[in-house]
Design an enzyme around this catalytic site. Structure first.
Site, short mmCIF file in Angstrom:
data_model
loop_
_atom_site.label_atom_id
_atom_site.label_comp_id
_atom_site.label_asym_id
_atom_site.label_seq_id
_atom_site.Cartn_x
_atom_site.Cartn_y
_atom_site.Cartn_z
N LEU A 33 -49.55 45.08 2.78
CA LEU A 33 -49.43 45.97 1.61
C LEU A 33 -49.33 47.44 2.01
O LEU A 33 -49.57 48.32 1.19
CB LEU A 33 -50.58 45.76 0.61
CG LEU A 33 -50.76 44.33 0.05
CD1 LEU A 33 -51.91 44.30 -0.97
CD2 LEU A 33 -49.47 43.83 -0.62
N SER A 34 -48.94 47.70 3.27
CA SER A 34 -48.86 49.10 3.71
C SER A 34 -47.70 49.80 3.01
O SER A 34 -47.71 51.02 2.83
CB SER A 34 -48.70 49.19 5.22
OG SER A 34 -47.52 48.53 5.61
N SER A 124 -30.66 42.93 10.86
CA SER A 124 -29.99 44.01 10.15
C SER A 124 -28.61 44.27 10.75
O SER A 124 -28.40 44.08 11.96
CB SER A 124 -30.84 45.28 10.31
OG SER A 124 -30.12 46.40 9.91
N TYR A 149 -34.64 51.82 15.19
CA TYR A 149 -34.74 50.64 14.30
C TYR A 149 -33.73 49.57 14.72
O TYR A 149 -34.07 48.39 14.86
CB TYR A 149 -34.52 51.05 12.83
CG TYR A 149 -34.42 49.85 11.92
CD1 TYR A 149 -35.51 49.01 11.73
CD2 TYR A 149 -33.23 49.55 11.26
CE1 TYR A 149 -35.41 47.90 10.92
CE2 TYR A 149 -33.14 48.44 10.44
CZ TYR A 149 -34.23 47.61 10.27
OH TYR A 149 -34.13 46.51 9.47
N GLY A 299 -26.13 61.34 13.00
CA GLY A 299 -26.16 59.92 13.38
C GLY A 299 -25.48 58.99 12.39
O GLY A 299 -25.41 57.79 12.64
N ASP A 300 -24.97 59.51 11.26
CA ASP A 300 -24.33 58.62 10.28
C ASP A 300 -23.05 58.00 10.85
O ASP A 300 -22.25 58.68 11.48
CB ASP A 300 -24.00 59.38 8.99
CG ASP A 300 -24.99 59.09 7.89
OD1 ASP A 300 -25.66 58.04 7.96
OD2 ASP A 300 -25.10 59.92 6.97
N1 UDP Z 1 -26.37 59.40 1.66
C1 UDP Z 1 -26.08 60.54 0.93
N2 UDP Z 1 -27.09 61.13 0.22
C2 UDP Z 1 -28.35 60.64 0.18
C3 UDP Z 1 -28.64 59.46 0.90
C4 UDP Z 1 -27.62 58.87 1.63
O1 UDP Z 1 -24.95 61.02 0.94
O2 UDP Z 1 -29.22 61.23 -0.50
C5 UDP Z 1 -25.30 58.72 2.40
C6 UDP Z 1 -25.61 58.55 3.87
O3 UDP Z 1 -25.20 59.68 4.60
C7 UDP Z 1 -24.79 57.30 4.20
C8 UDP Z 1 -24.79 56.50 2.89
O4 UDP Z 1 -25.16 57.43 1.87
O5 UDP Z 1 -23.47 57.66 4.47
C9 UDP Z 1 -25.79 55.37 2.88
O6 UDP Z 1 -27.03 55.89 3.28
P1 UDP Z 1 -28.37 55.06 3.22
O7 UDP Z 1 -29.46 55.91 3.78
O8 UDP Z 1 -28.56 54.51 1.85
O9 UDP Z 1 -28.09 53.79 4.17
P2 UDP Z 1 -27.67 53.73 5.74
O10 UDP Z 1 -27.39 55.08 6.24
O11 UDP Z 1 -28.82 53.09 6.39
O12 UDP Z 1 -26.43 52.91 5.73
#
Ligand code: UDP
Length: 343
Positions: A33-34, A124, A149, A299-300
């Site tokens: 439940l953390s 994932s 992760y 990192g996106d």
């Molecule tokens: N993103 C955004 N604004 C936010 C949160 C996320 O533009 O407030 C973008 C983020 O840069 C990515 C996409 O939405 O391109 C999905 O991000 P999320 O964190 O949901 O998932 P993940 O990066 O793990 O795929």
């Protein structure tokens, strides 16, 4: 048969419990439940009309795990527990490595001691890191430029492959899901992040209900049609169904089957950009959602969506929910539960 769902009070875990109970399994939840709430378990019971057995335990403690296997006749495990924020893992790598590695080692050790060798792992799409090709299929190499992760999930998969090599009677499936969003259509369970959400869909939802002012879009100069990043959003109920079908696949095999350790992508196979998701949400709520373009988030990955055809071919699974349903259910959950579970 009793199925142990680790992290069963969490977002993916709770939807998985509903799937399993509706399919006739008994469910035992282990959760500390953390990052979740016991209220989720009561809600699961409300949706299904069935009971959930619950152990509030830290999975990183061996004795806790033994207690569960001593008390319950567990037939298989769906391992959903674990820290899951990509961004947080960059800041807290040790916590992420410890959390996933310790819990998986203790879980498998205990399973082995009690002769339970059926395991579905919530892995994932992040294991692929910067994917070598798009759509990402399971043949795509893992570990390329991954975050902590993603890396720890690669490690967990490798540990489980080694375990399977040592004892091929183990049946293990890695379910690599992409971007789970939405909530159960009842609005009784959903994602309940503590504090301001980091992920896109929960953030859009907060803006849609007026709790946050504006969606910050992290970059509009990526090499995509509208310049914003593309992801494979998948309804959390479709993910839960995939986990349930993976489990049934394992359990349908004869006991003496050897050689089952395999990975499956769970996604829709359709990419949606950040802007498209904002516009889909606008259609559902019927009013504009303010947004502004901000800096890129370090990192996106520009484009990340999968080829889910292996799961369809081998498990008969496919994602059914549309992007509109994902938005509708996320919005419905948020409106009915302004404070989530209050965790
Ligand atoms: N993103 C955004 N604004 C936010 C949160 C996320 O533009 O407030 C973008 C983020 O840069 C990515 C996409 O939405 O391109 C999905 O991000 P999320 O964190 O949901 O998932 P993940 O990066 O793990 O795929």
């Amino acid at each position: 048969m009793k199925i142990l769902v680790t992290g069963g009070a969490g977002y993916v875990g709770s939807h998985t419990c509903v799937e399993l109970l509706n399919a006739g399994f008994e469910v035992v939840v282990a959760d500390d439940l953390s990052n979740s709430s016991e209220l989720a378990l009561r809600r699961i019971e409300k949706i299904t009309g069935k009971r959930v057995l619950f152990y509030q335990v830290d999975l990183c403690h061996k004795t806790n795990m033994r207690e569960i296997f001593e008390e319950e006749q567990i037939g298989a495990v769906v391992h959903c527990a674990g820290l899951k924020s990509v961004a947080e893992s960059v800041i807290l790598p040790l916590e992420y490595y410890y959390n996933h590695l310790a819990s998986t080692l203790i879980l498998c050790n205990t399973m082995q001691a009690y002769g339970v060798r059926n395991l579905v792992l919530c892995s994932s799409g992040r294991v692929y890191g910067m994917p070598e090709h798009i759509p990402v299929d399971e043949a795509c190499p893992v570990g390329n430029n991954v975050t902590p992760y993603g890396r720890v999930m690669v490690m967990v998969e490798e540990i489980l492959r080694d375990l399977h090599t040592a004892d091929p009677r183990w049946k293990i499936m890695f379910m690599r899901f992409f971007n789970p969003v939405g909530a159960h259509p009842s609005g009784l369970i959903g994602e309940s992040p503590s504090g301001t959400p980091n992920n896109l869909m929960p953030y859009i939802t907060e803006v849609a209900v007026g709790e946050e002012k504006c969606v910050g879009i992290f970059g509009d100069d990526y090499p995509t049609p509208d310049g914003t990043c593309i992801r494979d959003y998948i309804h959390v109920c479709d993910v839960a169904k995939g986990l349930r079908m993976a489990l049934q696949h394992i359990l349908a095999l004869p006991d003496d089957t050897t050689g089952l350790v395999d990975a499956y992508n769970l996604g829709t196979g359709q990419g949606h950009s950040v802007l498209e998701l904002v516009h889909e949400f606008e259609k559902v709520v019927g009013h504009p959602i303010p947004y502004e373009i901000r800096q890129r988030r370090p990192g996106d990955i520009p484009v990340d969506y999968c080829d889910p055809s292996k799961a369809e071919r081998e498990l008969g699974w496919r994602a059914e929910h549309t992007i509109a349903e994902m938005c509708r259910d996320a919005y419905n959950w948020r409106r009915k539960n302004p404070k989530g579970f209050g965790n």
